[in-house]
Design an enzyme around this catalytic site. Structure first.
Site, mmCIF file in Angstrom:
data_model
loop_
_atom_site.group_PDB
_atom_site.id
_atom_site.type_symbol
_atom_site.label_atom_id
_atom_site.label_comp_id
_atom_site.label_asym_id
_atom_site.label_seq_id
_atom_site.Cartn_x
_atom_site.Cartn_y
_atom_site.Cartn_z
ATOM 1 N N GLY A 198 21.468 83.057 -35.441
ATOM 2 C CA GLY A 198 22.842 81.691 -35.449
ATOM 3 C C GLY A 198 23.425 81.712 -33.604
ATOM 4 C CG ASP B 62 23.123 86.699 -35.160
ATOM 5 O OD1 ASP B 62 23.301 85.377 -34.781
ATOM 6 O OD2 ASP B 62 23.734 86.798 -36.236
ATOM 7 C CG ASN C 129 25.857 85.197 -25.505
ATOM 8 O OD1 ASN C 129 25.537 85.223 -24.002
ATOM 9 N ND2 ASN C 129 26.427 85.029 -26.322
ATOM 10 C CB THR C 130 29.290 87.782 -22.452
ATOM 11 O OG1 THR C 130 30.802 87.354 -21.872
ATOM 12 C CG2 THR C 130 28.960 87.322 -21.201
ATOM 13 C CG HIS C 131 31.339 82.887 -27.043
ATOM 14 N ND1 HIS C 131 30.629 81.557 -26.897
ATOM 15 C CD2 HIS C 131 32.645 81.737 -27.875
ATOM 16 C CE1 HIS C 131 31.169 80.795 -27.453
ATOM 17 N NE2 HIS C 131 32.146 81.050 -27.719
ATOM 18 C CG ASP D 90 28.564 81.492 -29.116
ATOM 19 O OD1 ASP D 90 27.084 82.767 -28.382
ATOM 20 O OD2 ASP D 90 28.436 80.521 -28.916
ATOM 21 N NE ARG E 74 15.182 75.739 -26.952
ATOM 22 C CZ ARG E 74 15.855 75.377 -26.811
ATOM 23 N NH1 ARG E 74 16.470 73.824 -26.027
ATOM 24 N NH2 ARG E 74 17.106 76.186 -26.485
HETATM 25 C C1 GRF Z 1 30.907 82.513 -18.687
HETATM 26 O O1 GRF Z 1 32.267 82.135 -19.213
HETATM 27 C C2 GRF Z 1 30.251 82.923 -20.007
HETATM 28 O O2 GRF Z 1 30.713 83.089 -21.813
HETATM 29 C C3 GRF Z 1 30.238 81.646 -20.024
HETATM 30 O O3 GRF Z 1 29.453 80.707 -18.968
HETATM 31 C C4 GRF Z 1 29.949 81.651 -17.779
HETATM 32 C C5 GRF Z 1 29.275 82.143 -17.204
HETATM 33 O O4 GRF Z 1 30.247 82.408 -15.772
HETATM 34 N N1 GRF Z 1 28.940 81.241 -21.214
HETATM 35 P P1 GRF Z 1 28.825 82.953 -14.824
HETATM 36 O O5 GRF Z 1 27.932 82.351 -14.623
HETATM 37 O O6 GRF Z 1 28.878 84.574 -15.068
HETATM 38 O O7 GRF Z 1 29.972 83.193 -13.312
#
Ligand code: GRF
Length: 204
Positions: free
Chosen positions: A147, A145, A111-113, A149, A69
């Site tokens: 961790g 970071d 990142n987007t969660h 999320d 990894r």
């Molecule tokens: C988003 O909701 C993201 O937060 C999650 O997976 C989705 C990705 O969607 N981890 P896309 O590939 O941008 O359409």
């Protein structure tokens, strides 16, 4: 000067598309950033097709092609660094990066969660919020970071859970909010910069 973005994807890439569309509509100078490359951890995904359609260079680094990894992480970091990004955006990138990647891009890796952190971290944020019976959920754009999320939160968007929701329907409504939020946050970071004070992110 427009900031350089590398975007990492693993799936359909609609968040990537939202960034591409915003930059195309507003222009690089007004938006404040350009995407210089798109990376992925797997082949054959729509996210990469979107990048190619936009004429962007792409790279793929698959975990299974490396003995460890750590080696994968170093290879991903190297491939990303080759494009000299100011910001790296994980837009549905479904891998946890390691030490080497964070050493290079920590503090500028966004990142987007699809949940309101710190609730429902991990790979199944939408499903977990639904199973818990939450009445509101949403999305969180945050710095990464070491961790899962857990990094400093930049912005959040709220979505109401409906009685009739299943995971797909709820995720679709979250993603509508998420795409707008990501475009807004990345643009503001690019134009104004930021500082991280403890857990607080300040965009001046
Ligand atoms: C988003 O909701 C993201 O937060 C999650 O997976 C989705 C990705 O969607 N981890 P896309 O590939 O941008 O359409």
């Amino acid at each position: 000067m427009a900031k350089r973005l590398v975007v990492l994807v693993s799936g359909s890439g609609t968040n990537l598309q939202a960034l591409l569309d915003a930059i195309a509509t507003q222009g690089t100078a007004v938006y404040g950033a350009e995407i210089v490359a798109v990376g992925a951890d797997r082949d054959g995904i729509v996210g990469l097709e979107r990048a190619e359609r936009a004429g962007l260079p792409t790279f793929v680094r698959r975990v299974r092609d490396y003995a460890t990894r750590e080696e994968w992480d170093a290879a991903l970091a190297e491939a990303t660094a080759a494009y000299e990004p100011d910001l790296v955006v994980s837009a549905g990138f479904m891998k946890i990066v390691g030490k080497e990647f964070l050493a290079r891009f920590g503090g500028r890796f966004v990142n987007t969660h699809p949940a309101l952190l710190p609730s429902f971290p991990g790979a199944h944020g939408v499903r977990d919020a639904l199973a818990y019976g939450a009445k509101v959920t949403g999305c969180t754009v945050h710095f990464v970071d070491d961790g899962v999320d857990t990094g400093p939160i930049i912005a959040q968007g709220v979505v109401e859970v409906r009685d009739e929701d299943d995971e797909a329907a709820l995720h679709e409504r979250i993603k509508e909010v998420e795409r707008r939020l990501l475009v807004d946050v990345v643009g503001r970071l690019a134009r104004h910069g930021h500082r991280i004070e403890g857990r607080k992110v300040v965009i001046p």
